[in-house]
Write an enzyme that holds these catalytic residues in place. Structure first.
Site, mmCIF file in Angstrom:
data_model
loop_
_atom_site.group_PDB
_atom_site.id
_atom_site.type_symbol
_atom_site.label_atom_id
_atom_site.label_comp_id
_atom_site.label_asym_id
_atom_site.label_seq_id
_atom_site.Cartn_x
_atom_site.Cartn_y
_atom_site.Cartn_z
ATOM 1 N N THR A 23 1.064 -1.244 -0.017
ATOM 2 C CA THR A 23 0.137 0.014 0.049
ATOM 3 C C THR A 23 0.986 1.349 0.011
ATOM 4 O O THR A 23 1.987 1.264 0.569
ATOM 5 C CB THR A 23 -0.937 -0.017 1.230
ATOM 6 O OG1 THR A 23 -1.461 1.324 1.511
ATOM 7 C CG2 THR A 23 -0.097 -0.471 2.390
ATOM 8 N N TYR A 39 -1.599 -0.545 11.115
ATOM 9 C CA TYR A 39 -1.812 -1.282 9.602
ATOM 10 C C TYR A 39 -0.567 -0.851 8.830
ATOM 11 O O TYR A 39 0.180 -1.932 8.215
ATOM 12 C CB TYR A 39 -3.012 -0.940 8.869
ATOM 13 C CG TYR A 39 -3.082 -1.270 7.531
ATOM 14 C CD1 TYR A 39 -3.109 -2.418 7.132
ATOM 15 C CD2 TYR A 39 -3.060 -0.043 6.476
ATOM 16 C CE1 TYR A 39 -2.998 -2.779 5.523
ATOM 17 C CE2 TYR A 39 -3.171 -0.606 5.209
ATOM 18 C CZ TYR A 39 -3.158 -1.910 4.942
ATOM 19 O OH TYR A 39 -3.131 -2.195 3.374
ATOM 20 N N LYS A 58 2.454 -3.484 7.322
ATOM 21 C CA LYS A 58 2.828 -3.648 6.103
ATOM 22 C C LYS A 58 4.276 -2.985 5.585
ATOM 23 O O LYS A 58 4.797 -3.762 4.909
ATOM 24 C CB LYS A 58 1.593 -2.707 5.134
ATOM 25 C CG LYS A 58 0.305 -3.188 5.031
ATOM 26 C CD LYS A 58 0.201 -4.713 4.514
ATOM 27 C CE LYS A 58 0.269 -4.498 3.142
ATOM 28 N NZ LYS A 58 -0.043 -6.116 2.451
#
Ligand code: NAD
Ligand code: TYD
Length: 349
Positions: free
Chosen positions: A131, A156, A160
């Protein structure tokens, strides 16, 4: 013959990748591996479930024995890794779940690749889907490029970022052939209604308040999921090993303007009076650590691989709304049960 393991293939983006690969590459064996968490849904695979080259394995990416068994059973030659915990708000409530799946799960998959591909790493590819949130936040100007330093702010994005680093570390340390892409916010059919666009569509249908965090001036760069999947196909086949590709559509929207556009399109489609749905907009408490602005510079992907998005935002949004309006059973199925509990906790506490 290629035997491609697509992890997270029952989720929003993963299922689009599986649907495209199964249809566009009948000569590949496609193995969809998914733990079927709240976000995984086999209904998303209905269009391809009977295809000769499609296989499904229910397994958790943190379960090394199960992953090894799938590598052996299917003779996995390549991995496209999408399985993840993906929702920022849930990561704020339960960060360890994100470390577990996104970090340990990714390393578990890399370990399997290291073991099963060791005779010749050059014949295999581990493609990691990530992302733009790993880059942190932008001010009013500028874009994230492939050279932007990592600066994640949410649990999050931190998980990642960590998984991206592990993937590159396996390239540098063991010579496993990897490629990484970092994409902006996706939208489209089959999107779980915890994220802004499908949540708003669902709430407009049901005349429920539309929760907008803070002042609504946060900016995201939106890409239609079908275009993300087509970029993944291109990068899988033509991307340079060891490289990173940013994927985005140069399509920035402030949240409040996006929700207003949704209201306008939906009022028209539902035959409601103009301005009806906008009355549902409700400013609510801000998300902690909320990143102000994301914007991707996709020039490298445009120039080197010739990829461009195929639809405008207005077209994609209209098609997305139409999909939700004609798939009420899908929406009802995913919003029954635990969804109500999550919603109550997130928005009514
Ligand atoms: P999603 O939450 O819709 O789907 C995730 C899938 O992974 C689900 O099917 C779930 O069952 C599965 N999964 C979760 N934990 C698992 C585990 N331990 N083992 C096996 N399967 C597991 O997510 P999404 O929006 O489709 O995102 C897919 C990938 O793309 C993620 O890696 C995400 O970080 C990345 N990404 C998403 C966006 C976006 O806007 N949604 C943008 C850029 C990148
Ligand atoms: P989201 O869809 O959760 O994606 P991400 O946090 O990964 O970008 O959120 C998109 C934007 O919308 C983000 O700025 C947070 C905001 N938002 C709201 O204002 N209200 C909501 O109910 C949700 C879920 C998100």
């Amino acid at each position: 013959m290629k035997s491609i393991l697509i992890t997270g293939g029952a989720g929003f983006i993963g299922s689009e990748v599986v649907r495209q690969f199964v249809v566009n590459h009948p000569d590949y064996k496609i193995v969809n591996l998914d733990a079927l968490t709240y976000a995984g849904n086999l209904e998303n695979l209905k269009p391809v479930e009977n295809a000769a080259n499609y296989n499904f394995e229910k397994a958790d990416i943190t379960d090394a024995a199960a992953i090894n068994a799938v590598f052996e059973k299917h003779g996995i030659t390549d991995v496209i890794h999408l399985a993840a915990e993906s929702h920022v708000d849930r990561s704020i409530t339960d960060p360890l779940a994100f470390v577990h799946t996104n970090v340990i799960g990714t390393v578990t998959l890399l370990e399997a690749a290291k073991k099963y591909w060791k005779e010749d790493y050059n014949k295999h590819l581990f493609y990691h889907i990530s992302t733009d949130e790993v880059y942190g936040t932008l001010g009013a100007e500028g874009f994230f490029t492939e050279e932007t330093s990592y600066d994640p702010h949410s649990p999050y994005s931190a998980s990642k970022a960590s998984s991206d680093h592990f993937v590159r570390a396996y390239y540098d340390t063991y010579g496993i052939q990897v490629v990484v892409s970092n994409c902006s916010n996706n939208y489209g059919p089959y999107h779980f209604p915890e994220k802004l666009i499908p949540l708003s569509i669902n709430n407009i249908i049901n005349h429920k308040p539309l929760p907008v965090y803070g002042d609504g001036k946060y900016t995201r760069d939106w890409l239609y999921v079908i275009d993300h999947a087509s970029a993944i196909d291109l990068i899988f086949h033509k991307g340079k090993v060891g490289d990173t590709y940013n994927i985005g559509g140069f399509n920035e929207w402030q949240n409040i303007d996006l929700v207003k556009l949704l209201c306008k399109q939906m009022d028209e489609k539902l035959g409601r009076e103009a301005g009806d749905s906008e009355k549902l907009i409700t400013f609510v408490k801000d998300r902690p650590g909320h990143d102000k602005r994301y914007a991707i510079d996709a020039t490298k992907l445009n120039k080197e691989l010739g990829w461009y998005p195929s639809v405008t935002f207005e077209e994609g949004l209209s098609a997305t709304i139409d999909w939700y309006l004609s798939n009420t059973e899908w929406l009802n199925n995913v919003t029954s049960g635990n969804y109500a509990k999550y919603y109550e906790q997130q928005y009514n506490h």
